[in-house]
Design a protein around this motif. Structure first.
Motif, PDB file in Angstrom:
ATOM      1  N   GLN A 107       8.115  16.505 -12.071  1.00 23.18           N
ATOM      2  CA  GLN A 107       9.211  16.623 -11.107  1.00 23.18           C
ATOM      3  C   GLN A 107       8.729  16.224  -9.713  1.00 23.18           C
ATOM      4  N   PHE A 108       7.478  16.563  -9.372  1.00 23.71           N
ATOM      5  CA  PHE A 108       6.903  16.071  -8.110  1.00 23.71           C
ATOM      6  C   PHE A 108       6.965  14.540  -8.062  1.00 23.71           C
ATOM      7  N   CYS A 109       6.580  13.892  -9.168  1.00 22.83           N
ATOM      8  CA  CYS A 109       6.600  12.419  -9.212  1.00 22.83           C
ATOM      9  C   CYS A 109       8.001  11.877  -8.907  1.00 22.83           C
ATOM     10  N   MET A 110       9.020  12.498  -9.525  1.00 26.07           N
ATOM     11  CA  MET A 110      10.401  12.056  -9.299  1.00 26.07           C
ATOM     12  C   MET A 110      10.764  12.105  -7.826  1.00 26.07           C
ATOM     13  N   SER A 111      10.201  13.065  -7.119  1.00 25.13           N
ATOM     14  CA  SER A 111      10.584  13.236  -5.713  1.00 25.13           C
ATOM     15  C   SER A 111      10.191  12.005  -4.892  1.00 25.13           C
ATOM     16  N   LEU A 112       9.231  11.222  -5.399  1.00 28.37           N
ATOM     17  CA  LEU A 112       8.759  10.053  -4.655  1.00 28.37           C
ATOM     18  C   LEU A 112       9.744   8.880  -4.726  1.00 28.37           C
ATOM     19  N   LYS A 138      12.432   9.039  -3.184  1.00 30.60           N
ATOM     20  CA  LYS A 138      13.075   9.069  -1.852  1.00 30.60           C
ATOM     21  C   LYS A 138      12.066   8.620  -0.802  1.00 30.60           C
ATOM     22  N   PRO A 139      12.441   7.619   0.016  1.00 31.29           N
ATOM     23  CA  PRO A 139      11.512   7.083   1.021  1.00 31.29           C
ATOM     24  C   PRO A 139      10.926   8.168   1.934  1.00 31.29           C
ATOM     25  N   GLU A 140      11.731   9.138   2.341  1.00 30.52           N
ATOM     26  CA  GLU A 140      11.215  10.155   3.269  1.00 30.52           C
ATOM     27  C   GLU A 140      10.128  11.002   2.599  1.00 30.52           C
ATOM     28  N   ASN A 141      10.288  11.238   1.287  1.00 33.66           N
ATOM     29  CA  ASN A 141       9.243  11.985   0.574  1.00 33.66           C
ATOM     30  C   ASN A 141       7.981  11.149   0.407  1.00 33.66           C
ATOM     31  N   ARG A 142       8.156   9.858   0.160  1.00 28.55           N
ATOM     32  CA  ARG A 142       6.978   8.982   0.067  1.00 28.55           C
ATOM     33  C   ARG A 142       6.197   9.018   1.381  1.00 28.55           C
ATOM     34  N   ASP A 143       6.927   8.960   2.494  1.00 26.96           N
ATOM     35  CA  ASP A 143       6.241   8.987   3.797  1.00 26.96           C
ATOM     36  C   ASP A 143       5.445  10.279   3.967  1.00 26.96           C
ATOM     37  N   ARG A 144       6.076  11.382   3.636  1.00 26.56           N
ATOM     38  CA  ARG A 144       5.380  12.669   3.780  1.00 26.56           C
ATOM     39  C   ARG A 144       4.153  12.721   2.882  1.00 26.56           C
ATOM     40  N   PHE A 145       4.318  12.275   1.632  1.00 23.41           N
ATOM     41  CA  PHE A 145       3.215  12.301   0.673  1.00 23.41           C
ATOM     42  C   PHE A 145       2.076  11.400   1.146  1.00 23.41           C
ATOM     43  N   LYS A 146       2.410  10.201   1.609  1.00 21.44           N
ATOM     44  CA  LYS A 146       1.374   9.256   2.039  1.00 21.44           C
ATOM     45  C   LYS A 146       0.586   9.788   3.219  1.00 21.44           C
ATOM     46  N   SER A 147       1.281  10.447   4.140  1.00 21.47           N
ATOM     47  CA  SER A 147       0.550  10.880   5.337  1.00 21.47           C
ATOM     48  C   SER A 147      -0.259  12.143   5.049  1.00 21.47           C
ATOM     49  N   ASP A 148       0.083  12.886   4.003  1.00 16.33           N
ATOM     50  CA  ASP A 148      -0.668  14.108   3.710  1.00 16.33           C
ATOM     51  C   ASP A 148      -0.478  14.502   2.252  1.00 16.33           C
ATOM     52  N   ASN A 149      -1.288  13.902   1.372  1.00 14.48           N
ATOM     53  CA  ASN A 149      -1.200  14.187  -0.071  1.00 14.48           C
ATOM     54  C   ASN A 149      -1.206  15.681  -0.338  1.00 14.48           C
ATOM     55  N   GLY A 185      -0.887  18.363   1.581  1.00 15.80           N
ATOM     56  CA  GLY A 185       0.194  19.155   2.175  1.00 15.80           C
ATOM     57  C   GLY A 185       1.475  19.013   1.382  1.00 15.80           C
ATOM     58  N   TYR A 186       1.784  17.783   0.971  1.00 16.98           N
ATOM     59  CA  TYR A 186       3.005  17.547   0.208  1.00 16.98           C
ATOM     60  C   TYR A 186       2.915  18.217  -1.163  1.00 16.98           C
ATOM     61  N   LEU A 187       1.756  18.094  -1.804  1.00 14.83           N
ATOM     62  CA  LEU A 187       1.585  18.678  -3.140  1.00 14.83           C
ATOM     63  C   LEU A 187       1.699  20.197  -3.117  1.00 14.83           C
ATOM     64  N   ASP A 188       1.292  20.791  -2.008  1.00 15.85           N
ATOM     65  CA  ASP A 188       1.333  22.256  -1.931  1.00 15.85           C
ATOM     66  C   ASP A 188       2.760  22.803  -1.949  1.00 15.85           C
ATOM     67  N   ASP A 189       3.747  21.921  -1.743  1.00 21.04           N
ATOM     68  CA  ASP A 189       5.143  22.371  -1.871  1.00 21.04           C
ATOM     69  C   ASP A 189       5.575  22.525  -3.328  1.00 21.04           C
ATOM     70  N   TRP A 190       4.740  22.096  -4.264  1.00 23.00           N
ATOM     71  CA  TRP A 190       5.149  22.066  -5.675  1.00 23.00           C
ATOM     72  C   TRP A 190       4.377  23.103  -6.476  1.00 23.00           C
ATOM     73  N   THR A 220      -0.470  23.174 -10.877  1.00 21.97           N
ATOM     74  CA  THR A 220      -1.777  23.818 -10.919  1.00 21.97           C
ATOM     75  C   THR A 220      -2.724  23.061  -9.974  1.00 21.97           C
ATOM     76  N   GLU A 221      -3.801  23.749  -9.605  1.00 21.21           N
ATOM     77  CA  GLU A 221      -4.800  23.108  -8.743  1.00 21.21           C
ATOM     78  C   GLU A 221      -5.366  21.851  -9.416  1.00 21.21           C
ATOM     79  N   ASP A 222      -5.620  21.942 -10.723  1.00 21.38           N
ATOM     80  CA  ASP A 222      -6.109  20.777 -11.471  1.00 21.38           C
ATOM     81  C   ASP A 222      -5.157  19.591 -11.362  1.00 21.38           C
ATOM     82  N   GLN A 223      -3.876  19.889 -11.482  1.00 21.60           N
ATOM     83  CA  GLN A 223      -2.885  18.800 -11.398  1.00 21.60           C
ATOM     84  C   GLN A 223      -2.900  18.177 -10.006  1.00 21.60           C
ATOM     85  N   LYS A 224      -2.926  19.034  -8.985  1.00 19.56           N
ATOM     86  CA  LYS A 224      -2.936  18.501  -7.616  1.00 19.56           C
ATOM     87  C   LYS A 224      -4.167  17.634  -7.383  1.00 19.56           C
TER      88      LYS A 224
END
Ligand SMILES: [Fe+3]
Ligand SMILES: [Fe+3]
Lengths: 133, 268, 268, 133
Positions: A29-34, A36-47, A49-54, A57-61
């Motif tokens: 579901q995290f992958c699906m969020s990408l 949206k351009p605004e989510n891609r921007d957030r993810f790119k600037s801080d992997n 930080g963005y992952l911590d919203d989901w 598991t730590e292994d997955q992140k």
């Protein structure tokens, strides 16, 4: 259910059945969020930080941060979902596939130009075990 | 597949890598120009675009008037939006549900490369697609996926529905999806040319063999994404028992995939 | 129905209007206390809550670990959230899809009165529901809806799936939905007691008659919302051919609706 | 498709088939939006303003403002969707049903207590035409 399935003996392959899907729900579901351009921007600037919203598991992140696709697959990621990550990175399916096979993109490209990986010796796990043993 | 879409969208169809593949579609494009379909019933699989894991329909039929092109993570492909054919789509949905296929009816979905790349291959790069499209999405992502036999029988039900529609339309059925390919794991890059050729040989006159192939054979022999071929059986089910082959093309590789296509028309 | 939910949630079950209806559930509540089901496979219809017109699944199975209670326009009902049984739900989903029922698999949906009111009627007002629930949503809103026969056969496939599960669980199947009722138009308020009584008479030992009832008979005889009764046939299909009636209750009116329930157990 | 259906001769009843669904798509989707408290607040404070955000016909908007449920049904509304409107108004299914039958809520309640509307004389449109003619 952990019953075995008729495809469990195919080597180097993760079939996305409910065993994997249940593990990988939040990762996918995290992958699906990408999408949206605004989510891609957030993810790119801080992997991280963005992952911590989901609720991953730590292994997955860590596997996402490492772009370790085989690890993501083993943790329930499905390739069509994971494609949102490398698409967001501007990378191709061919590049991503090469990283999963452990050869360089160039070697992988050559293999594909030569007709791809043959099914011979790649149908059953015991064929792989033998060639490794 | 996305790489084929990108080759088209960035004008690379004539380079050494892509030319042999795209040349195989020259005949088919001309054939479409002369056939002028009113509607394409397009069987495809959504690649985690319109459907997340929240909601996984085995079979979904689009009944909308129009559809947007999806952003799959790198912006939408620069292709026209897709016009639906709501009259025919609703007619098929109703008929097929009454024939005991438990469809999900969809009024709104964005369409990904699984649908738009086949359109580009067959119609090139027009300002507007030359016909209407009924998108029909098949789950080949989350196991268990529908069996080949179920797909083939569904094709027969769709045919019955189309035959009973009260407008005279030229309707084509497209079954899409790569032939052998595997996109994931250490076995990625698997291609099985003899297996694919046998599939192409049998889809016209020996479909009974294909209908019986279990999912694990697709995975083992044609790679984990080779399962997409069950969608071809929906197309085949919708045609006459007797068909004539109009054209066939097979090429390796297109990025990770063996790409094949075959045009069949009703009757011998 | 919402009015029954409100009567429970606002403590009006013992007034003159509601007492005769709720009294009919006294036996059934006690029976549930002694039966102690581990899981209820709960066949219900979503009332334009989880599914809008954008996605209309004919059959949807919930495979989640938990579900929230929906806000249907007046805030969520004050009842506990619903715990799923993901192991069994996924097992049933897989088995039933492989038996050629084209389910939509759902990981996330809010549950409306169609599911929570039956829970309240059978379990009262606990802090936490006494068992797990597998929500199974049937489209009875958008026509064409699945036929009675399709529903009955689906019940048989669900039974086969449950029987092949490798954990020993006490599983109940509930088919829900009002008996005769019509909520809309100048004919609203239609109730057909003889027709309902005949349905109750036949569901145990003469289900073949019921399985053949076409949708237009439900509409004409049992009101436009009487079509919900097809969901009872899923329950019936999941039981043995031979069943014993444990309890039966029928009451008019509950707001706009004839409310009936029957408990059947396997075997004579 | 405008083919007739076997239920077309049932009087006083709108079956929500694709003919109605296609007419009522935006009306019904508007109704769904009222499941969110913030949308209910906006709708309550300004019916017209809220409705103007939706691609509904003027007739549909006016029928909503008038709370004319029979009209909404004829314009493609489905009762389970329309229920979000009267729920948002704090009104019951029984009240809404009474307005559709043209009798007072009290009379409707009495009819239901007496066993509801009999199917006799209410199965076919020609039975209604006769009684009106
Ligand atoms: Fe694909
Ligand atoms: Fe209901």
């Amino acid at each position: 259910m952990t019953k075995s399935r008729p495809y469990d003996d195919v080597p180097g392959t993760t079939v996305f059945d409910e065993r994997m899907s249940r593990k990988g729900y939040h990762l996918n579901q995290f992958c699906m969020s990408l999408m949206k351009p605004e989510n891609r921007d957030r993810f790119k600037s801080d992997n991280r930080g963005y992952l911590d919203d989901w609720k991953m598991t730590e292994d997955q992140k860590q596997a996402v941060i490492d772009r370790d696709y085989n690890r993501m697959l083993s943790l329930g990621g499905n390739i069509y979902f994971l494609a949102k990550i490398f698409s967001c990175d501007g990378l191709s399916f061919q590049y991503a596939a090469s990283t999963m096979t452990g050869v360089s993109e160039d070697e992988y490209l050559k293999m594909m130009l030569a007709g791809g990986r043959s099914p011979d010796g790649n149908r059953y796990k015991h064929e792989w075990d033998k060639s490794n043993g | 597949m996305p790489a084929v879409g990108r080759a088209i969208d960035t004008g690379q169809t004539q380079n050494d890598y892509w030319k042999p593949m795209f040349d195989g579609f020259d005949f088919s494009k001309k054939w479409e120009e002369s056939e002028k379909p009113d509607v394409v019933f397009l069987v495809y699989n959504d690649h985690a675009t319109a459907f997340s894991l929240d909601f996984i329909p085995t079979f979904a039929i689009g009944v909308a008037e129009d559809y947007a092109v999806a952003d799959e993570g790198f912006g939408p492909r620069p292709v026209p939006p897709v016009e639906g054919h709501a009259d025919l789509a609703w007619h098929i949905a109703g008929s097929v549900i009454q024939q005991d296929f438990d469809l999900t009816v969809v009024n709104k979905m964005d369409l990904d490369h699984g649908l738009t790349v086949p359109l580009s291959l067959m119609f090139g790069q027009p300002e507007r697609w030359p016909c209407k499209v009924i998108p029909f999405a098949v789950n080949v992502v989350q196991y268990p996926v529908p069996s080949g036999r179920r797909c083939y029988n569904l094709g027969k039900a769709i045919r019955k529905a189309i035959d009973s529609f009260d407008q005279d339309l030229n309707v084509q059925i497209w079954g899409t999806g790569g032939m052998s390919h595997q996109l994931q794991g250490p076995r990625a890059g698997l291609i099985n040319q003899p297996w694919d050729q046998a599939f192409l040989n049998d889809i016209g006159d020996n479909v009974d063999r294909l209908v019986g192939i279990p999912p694990e054979e697709y995975i083992r022999e044609a790679g984990s994404e080779g399962i997409e071929l069950v969608m071809w059986l929906i197309m085949r089910g919708a045609l006459d028992d007797q068909v004539t082959e109009v054209h066939r093309h097979y090429h390796v590789p297109a990025s990770n995939t063996a790409i094949g296509h075959i045009i069949l028309k009703n009757g011998k």
